[in-house]
Design an enzyme around this catalytic site. Structure first.
Site, mmCIF file in Angstrom:
data_model
loop_
_atom_site.group_PDB
_atom_site.id
_atom_site.type_symbol
_atom_site.label_atom_id
_atom_site.label_comp_id
_atom_site.label_asym_id
_atom_site.label_seq_id
_atom_site.Cartn_x
_atom_site.Cartn_y
_atom_site.Cartn_z
ATOM 1 N N ARG A 65 5.318 7.962 -2.116
ATOM 2 C CA ARG A 65 6.377 7.149 -1.493
ATOM 3 C C ARG A 65 5.964 6.621 -0.138
ATOM 4 O O ARG A 65 5.356 7.217 0.600
ATOM 5 C CB ARG A 65 7.482 8.293 -1.150
ATOM 6 C CG ARG A 65 8.202 8.587 -2.392
ATOM 7 C CD ARG A 65 9.117 7.498 -3.274
ATOM 8 N NE ARG A 65 9.763 7.894 -4.198
ATOM 9 C CZ ARG A 65 9.724 7.161 -5.508
ATOM 10 N NH1 ARG A 65 8.932 6.086 -5.596
ATOM 11 N NH2 ARG A 65 10.302 7.616 -6.467
ATOM 12 N N GLU B 124 10.376 -1.250 1.923
ATOM 13 C CA GLU B 124 10.144 -1.774 0.294
ATOM 14 C C GLU B 124 11.011 -2.780 -0.163
ATOM 15 O O GLU B 124 12.152 -2.016 -0.434
ATOM 16 C CB GLU B 124 9.571 -0.438 -0.479
ATOM 17 C CG GLU B 124 8.497 -0.944 -1.427
ATOM 18 C CD GLU B 124 8.099 0.556 -2.122
ATOM 19 O OE1 GLU B 124 8.475 0.761 -3.316
ATOM 20 O OE2 GLU B 124 7.317 1.282 -1.602
ATOM 21 N N HIS C 260 3.809 -1.672 -4.915
ATOM 22 C CA HIS C 260 4.440 -0.615 -5.699
ATOM 23 C C HIS C 260 4.145 -0.788 -7.276
ATOM 24 O O HIS C 260 5.174 -0.671 -7.961
ATOM 25 C CB HIS C 260 5.857 -0.362 -5.601
ATOM 26 C CG HIS C 260 6.284 1.102 -5.761
ATOM 27 N ND1 HIS C 260 7.175 1.707 -5.005
ATOM 28 C CD2 HIS C 260 5.894 1.851 -6.829
ATOM 29 C CE1 HIS C 260 7.278 2.868 -5.625
ATOM 30 N NE2 HIS C 260 6.635 3.185 -6.511
#
Lengths: 322, 322
Positions: free
Chosen positions: B227, B256, B275
């Site tokens: 994360r 993000e 990601h």
């Protein structure tokens, strides 16, 4: 009392190591770029690459230990006098170049080169599907130290490894299958990765021609780290533009350096690096070259020429034995 | 006769597989983006991620099988009613993400991101020294499926592997050493690679703060795939600009997506991907998610809840068992 010219960038520790082996020898250390014809003419033994043109069949030269894996410049007529021993640095480059090969394979497979372009543009964008090394099939063409070390790593990462070599031989454990070069055309359509680490010989010139490039599996990845002329660059450009391949990585090109206006620079799904996978960029590579040179020197001076490592046959450009 | 909502993009083969396990169940298939609150309220079992806000402690929901490894959105208060079973997709992502991690490690180590920038500029230029995975030391922080698969691959490539986990346990064969998280500060200076694959919990938030980033070995490489909030982005920027690290790869960032004007985009020696290391980008990842879901479904319907895989404790965000 041999005259030994050393052109590789040794430090004091390396000098002490070599001089301890060649106790009665006279060592001359000269940076490769500063070597003169006089230096070369005086030497009976040379450790390190010198321009082939300087050698001119020097009758005094008994043995040259190259710091490169490629030996083609020294295999041409008129360079080495009959009987001069030629050894290359096989065994030094396998580590650095095989890690480079894994890197470019994953860079292509995971689209990391596209993501890096996006990063330069500050662009957060998902580029979709990828493939994996695990479960793939790898065809390694040329099974010297570099091809072998690459196959070993691909197998460790879960790829099925097929090797192709010029002559038949015992299958090493890191290969699932071993064939001779005649079977290349039937093997190409099976491989997700085709890796070339071949010496420059008449037989390997443009071995990957347009027919063979189109014979590769759709979406497959080609990696060339041997000599640039193993791949026909015009054919490669057409095949990449057609979308047939998943990608290609070239550390060696034809010509080299690649001119700034060459169309390959902008070819789709192509990663180009400027012949940097080897060199002395990894400290361990250089340490290995010094060790190979020292071990060969010990054998040469003891008259045990038959035991020297990585002896190249100037007639074929291939090693006589590992 | 359970009502099962499936939000992962299954094909006919996958449907047949799941329906054969849940013979008496009623299956509703809905693309994740098209799921409604009504769909969620009707379901006793959900296979696939749905927005946590839609669940709102639904009393009917007995079990949700996530398609993600991260479960933090479902661990917050008020999302799952007491006793609702939460399972994640641990085991599905290790392959894809660990290969991505090897790829970015080699991309940084071999300067392939610099060479790709040079390629875009048609610039044939040698960028000098590199380092290798072989002979390095790797510190893996977080030993779920992803961290474990990465450690396994690094060890196969010749790295010395040290693992750090929250709780003590038996050392797996792919680790040379295993410690608990309290030892992190003394281990950081030893590692050439530090890999983070941690869940998002209060304990992991900014675990890599400025002090720890500066505590890493000079020239070391940091990889974060868990994360984004495991790494303090302002501290990372300062430490990268100072030249202390050899490089960093982030597949996850804070925030993000990373805004286009964020200074991290242009930080030196940093590789950013949006990601994408996981998702369903590798076909095998999705196949594994379907298999995990099917195996858990079989156990759940047979009343063998204790045998279900990858059960997450909503109180800690960690798995209760693998």
């Amino acid at each position: 009392m041999k005259q030994i010219l050393v052109t590789i960038p040794v430090n004091d520790r390396h000098k002490a190591y070599l001089e301890n082996i060649g106790k009665d020898c006279i060592f001359t250390y000269r940076a490769a770029a500063a070597v003169t014809e006089e230096d070369v003419r005086a030497a009976q033994i040379i450790i390190g690459n010198v321009p082939a043109a300087m050698i001119k069949a020097s009758p005094r030269l008994e043995w040259i230990q190259l710091n490169s894996a490629g030996a083609d410049a020294y295999c041409r007529d008129g360079v080495l006098a009959e009987g001069t021993v030629l050894t290359n640095a096989t065994g030094a480059y396998g580590l650095a170049i095989s890690e480079y090969m894994i890197g470019v394979a994953l860079m292509l497979q995971n689209k990391l080169y596209i993501y890096h372009k996006n990063q330069l543009d500050h662009y957060w964008h998902d580029e979709g599907d990828v493939t994996s090394i695990f479960g793939s099939t790898t065809l390694v063409v040329g099974l010297g130290d570099i091809g072998g070390e690459f196959a070993r790593r691909m197998k460790a990462l879960g790829s099925y490894t097929i090797g192709v070599r010029r002559t038949a031989g015992e299958k090493p454990a890191y290969l699932d299958k071993l064939y001779t070069t005649e079977r290349l055309d039937e093997l190409l359509p099976r491989a997700d990765f085709v890796a070339l680490s071949l010496p420059n010989t008449p037989q390997t010139n443009h071995i990957m021609n347009e027919e063979r490039l189109r014979g590769m599996k759709p979406g497959a990845i080609l990696i060339n780290v041997g000599r640039g002329n193993a791949v026909d660059p015009d054919a490669l450009l057409r095949v990449l533009e057609s979308g047939h391949l998943g990608g290609c990585a070239l550390d060696v090109t034809e010509p080299e350096p690649l001119p700034a206006d060459h169309p390959l620079w902008d070819a789709p799904r192509l990663v180009i690096t400027p012949h940097i996978a080897g060199k002395f960029h990894l400290q361990e590579t250089f340490e290995r070259i010094v060790r190979i040179s020292g071990e060969n020197l010990e054998k040469y001076l003891a008259g045990r020429k038959d035991e020297m490592r990585s002896v190249v046959d100037p007639a074929t450009g291939y090693r006589k034995r590992s």
